[in-house]
Design an enzyme around this catalytic site. Structure first.
Site, PDB file in Angstrom:
ATOM      1  N   ASP A  29      44.273  44.766  36.481  1.00 55.01           N
ATOM      2  CA  ASP A  29      43.807  46.222  36.690  1.00 55.01           C
ATOM      3  C   ASP A  29      42.589  45.595  37.316  1.00 55.01           C
ATOM      4  O   ASP A  29      41.900  44.933  36.344  1.00 55.01           O
ATOM      5  CB  ASP A  29      43.974  46.804  35.693  1.00 55.01           C
ATOM      6  CG  ASP A  29      44.136  48.766  35.390  1.00 55.01           C
ATOM      7  OD1 ASP A  29      43.768  47.915  36.975  1.00 55.01           O
ATOM      8  OD2 ASP A  29      44.329  49.328  34.969  1.00 55.01           O
ATOM      9  N   GLY A  30      42.393  46.728  38.104  1.00 56.16           N
ATOM     10  CA  GLY A  30      40.472  46.814  38.589  1.00 56.16           C
ATOM     11  C   GLY A  30      39.573  46.624  39.930  1.00 56.16           C
ATOM     12  O   GLY A  30      39.099  46.387  40.054  1.00 56.16           O
ATOM     13  N   ASN A  31      41.036  46.464  40.834  1.00 55.25           N
ATOM     14  CA  ASN A  31      40.952  45.672  42.098  1.00 55.25           C
ATOM     15  C   ASN A  31      39.773  46.631  42.420  1.00 55.25           C
ATOM     16  O   ASN A  31      39.211  46.307  43.872  1.00 55.25           O
ATOM     17  CB  ASN A  31      41.864  45.531  42.742  1.00 55.25           C
ATOM     18  CG  ASN A  31      42.977  44.261  42.046  1.00 55.25           C
ATOM     19  OD1 ASN A  31      42.220  44.068  41.128  1.00 55.25           O
ATOM     20  ND2 ASN A  31      44.286  44.348  42.530  1.00 55.25           N
ATOM     21  N   ARG A  33      37.588  49.380  41.211  1.00 59.44           N
ATOM     22  CA  ARG A  33      36.983  49.210  40.685  1.00 59.44           C
ATOM     23  C   ARG A  33      35.896  47.777  41.466  1.00 59.44           C
ATOM     24  O   ARG A  33      34.435  48.486  41.927  1.00 59.44           O
ATOM     25  CB  ARG A  33      36.861  49.191  39.536  1.00 59.44           C
ATOM     26  CG  ARG A  33      37.599  50.954  38.984  1.00 59.44           C
ATOM     27  CD  ARG A  33      37.713  51.040  37.090  1.00 59.44           C
ATOM     28  NE  ARG A  33      38.923  50.723  37.730  1.00 59.44           N
ATOM     29  CZ  ARG A  33      39.069  50.492  36.172  1.00 59.44           C
ATOM     30  NH1 ARG A  33      38.429  50.068  35.281  1.00 59.44           N
ATOM     31  NH2 ARG A  33      40.903  49.983  36.102  1.00 59.44           N
ATOM     32  N   TRP A  34      36.387  46.673  41.591  1.00 59.71           N
ATOM     33  CA  TRP A  34      35.561  46.017  42.263  1.00 59.71           C
ATOM     34  C   TRP A  34      34.642  46.423  43.764  1.00 59.71           C
ATOM     35  O   TRP A  34      34.243  46.312  43.748  1.00 59.71           O
ATOM     36  CB  TRP A  34      36.928  44.870  42.614  1.00 59.71           C
ATOM     37  CG  TRP A  34      36.219  43.481  42.122  1.00 59.71           C
ATOM     38  CD1 TRP A  34      35.603  42.414  41.273  1.00 59.71           C
ATOM     39  CD2 TRP A  34      35.833  42.655  43.498  1.00 59.71           C
ATOM     40  NE1 TRP A  34      34.770  41.054  42.217  1.00 59.71           N
ATOM     41  CE2 TRP A  34      35.275  41.744  44.053  1.00 59.71           C
ATOM     42  CE3 TRP A  34      36.180  43.495  44.895  1.00 59.71           C
ATOM     43  CZ2 TRP A  34      34.709  40.063  45.244  1.00 59.71           C
ATOM     44  CZ3 TRP A  34      35.671  42.814  46.393  1.00 59.71           C
ATOM     45  CH2 TRP A  34      35.181  41.054  46.100  1.00 59.71           C
ATOM     46  N   HIS A  46      41.967  44.115  46.626  1.00 59.13           N
ATOM     47  CA  HIS A  46      43.783  44.276  46.376  1.00 59.13           C
ATOM     48  C   HIS A  46      43.626  42.805  46.410  1.00 59.13           C
ATOM     49  O   HIS A  46      44.115  41.728  45.894  1.00 59.13           O
ATOM     50  CB  HIS A  46      44.642  44.659  47.060  1.00 59.13           C
ATOM     51  CG  HIS A  46      44.453  45.664  46.258  1.00 59.13           C
ATOM     52  ND1 HIS A  46      44.767  46.286  45.265  1.00 59.13           N
ATOM     53  CD2 HIS A  46      44.966  47.333  46.835  1.00 59.13           C
ATOM     54  CE1 HIS A  46      44.750  47.181  44.536  1.00 59.13           C
ATOM     55  NE2 HIS A  46      44.624  48.327  45.764  1.00 59.13           N
ATOM     56  N   GLU A  76      55.166  53.631  39.114  1.00 58.81           N
ATOM     57  CA  GLU A  76      54.553  55.175  39.321  1.00 58.81           C
ATOM     58  C   GLU A  76      53.081  54.786  40.392  1.00 58.81           C
ATOM     59  O   GLU A  76      52.536  55.678  41.228  1.00 58.81           O
ATOM     60  CB  GLU A  76      53.660  54.683  38.120  1.00 58.81           C
ATOM     61  CG  GLU A  76      54.569  55.548  37.561  1.00 58.81           C
ATOM     62  CD  GLU A  76      55.464  54.257  36.445  1.00 58.81           C
ATOM     63  OE1 GLU A  76      55.745  53.723  36.325  1.00 58.81           O
ATOM     64  OE2 GLU A  76      56.472  54.606  36.365  1.00 58.81           O
ATOM     65  N   LEU A 140      55.528  25.832  35.758  1.00 64.89           N
ATOM     66  CA  LEU A 140      56.213  27.178  35.486  1.00 64.89           C
ATOM     67  C   LEU A 140      56.270  28.228  36.332  1.00 64.89           C
ATOM     68  O   LEU A 140      56.579  27.617  37.260  1.00 64.89           O
ATOM     69  CB  LEU A 140      53.821  27.141  35.789  1.00 64.89           C
ATOM     70  CG  LEU A 140      53.588  29.138  35.648  1.00 64.89           C
ATOM     71  CD1 LEU A 140      53.037  29.106  34.281  1.00 64.89           C
ATOM     72  CD2 LEU A 140      52.765  29.234  36.796  1.00 64.89           C
TER      73      LEU A 140
END
Ligand code: IPE
Ligand code: IPE
Ligand code: MG
Length: 249
Positions: A29-31, A33-34, A46, A76, A140
């Protein structure tokens, strides 16, 4: 000296490699605001977020994490402006296309969890291709949660149970936790040991509700595009200092 010992030494990674979380999940989260902080459009955030993901996937694999689940687009997130949704879908398509070159060769397995049917055709095709291509990889396991919503996932599991009961394949008295867990997207994975959320928000936002019953949580104010190896190490160290009780004494 084993590969891991030398890797950990050389990179000064002072985590206990015998007590690694097997499964880490990240709410990236926070793309937005960055980007805002830099006077850039949200979509630039993004893009930078996608680069941060590329790095963390490779690093997680290097340090021996077995499962990494990343929240890329929630059920959402369709509420966002069409231009932003389109840009996100474009980046995800690009990510999947590059995965062959950047991740398949590293023995990384890539799967998508979420309501794939609700995604655009080109992405659906690419998901199927990458899934098949990397299915036998043993490094992985990267799970990209895309059009993912935990409540929706549980609703689908309940529907599938109802169908089985109706057709006589299952009786109500045999329904247990495993019959639900076995009908979730994560049916063949261990529950996450550690969930990380970036950007200072402290909520779960419809992510892995069933699976996180006993997960450890780690929150950071770092915005997702700024999230680097050292932050993951910090989260793992904190995880290793916790005492998981699972309801026991
Ligand atoms: C996370 O960054 C990416 C997605 C949810 C797709 P945001 O876009 O939510 O960034 P903020 O929360 O607005 O800063
Ligand atoms: C959660 O982030 C979903 C993803 C990271 C993909 P949001 O930014 O959508 O969550 P809220 O709206 O702040 O809860
Ligand atoms: Mg957000």
């Amino acid at each position: 000296m084993s590969f891991f010992t030398s890797f950990f030494k050389k990179n000064q990674v002072d985590i206990d490699k015998n007590n690694l979380p097997r499964h880490i999940a990240i709410i990236m989260d926070g793309n937005g605001r960055w980007a805002k902080k830099r006077g850039l459009p949200r979509n630039a955030g993004h893009r930078e977020g996608s680069n941060a993901l590329k790095n963390i996937v490779v690093f997680s694999d290097k340090i021996g994490i077995k499962y990494l689940t990343v929240y890329a687009f929630s059920t959402e997130n369709w509420k966002r402006p069409k231009s932003e949704v389109d840009a996100l879908m474009g980046l995800l398509l690009e990510y999947l296309k590059n995965a062959e070159r950047e991740l398949h060769g590293k023995n990384i397995r890539i799967r998508v969890i979420g309501d794939v049917n609700g995604l655009p055709e080109d992405i659906k095709k690419e998901i199927a291709r990458v899934d098949k291509l990397t299915a036998k990889n043993t490094g992985l396991s990267l799970n990209i949660a895309l059009n993912y919503g935990s409540r929706n996932e549980i609703v689908n599991a309940v529907k599938s149970l109802c169908v089985d009961v109706k057709n006589g394949r299952l009786s109500v008295k045999d329904i247990d936790e495993d019959s639900i867990a076995g009908r979730l997207y994560t049916f063949d994975m261990p529950d996450p040991d550690l969930i990380i959320r970036t950007s200072g928000e402290k909520r779960i936002s419809n992510f892995l509700l069933w699976q996180s019953a006993y997960t450890e949580f780690w929150f950071t104010d770092v915005l997702w595009p700024d999230f680097k190896d050292n932050h993951l190490i910090e989260a793992i160290k904190e995880y290793q200092s916790r005492h998981r009780r699972f309801g026991g004494a």
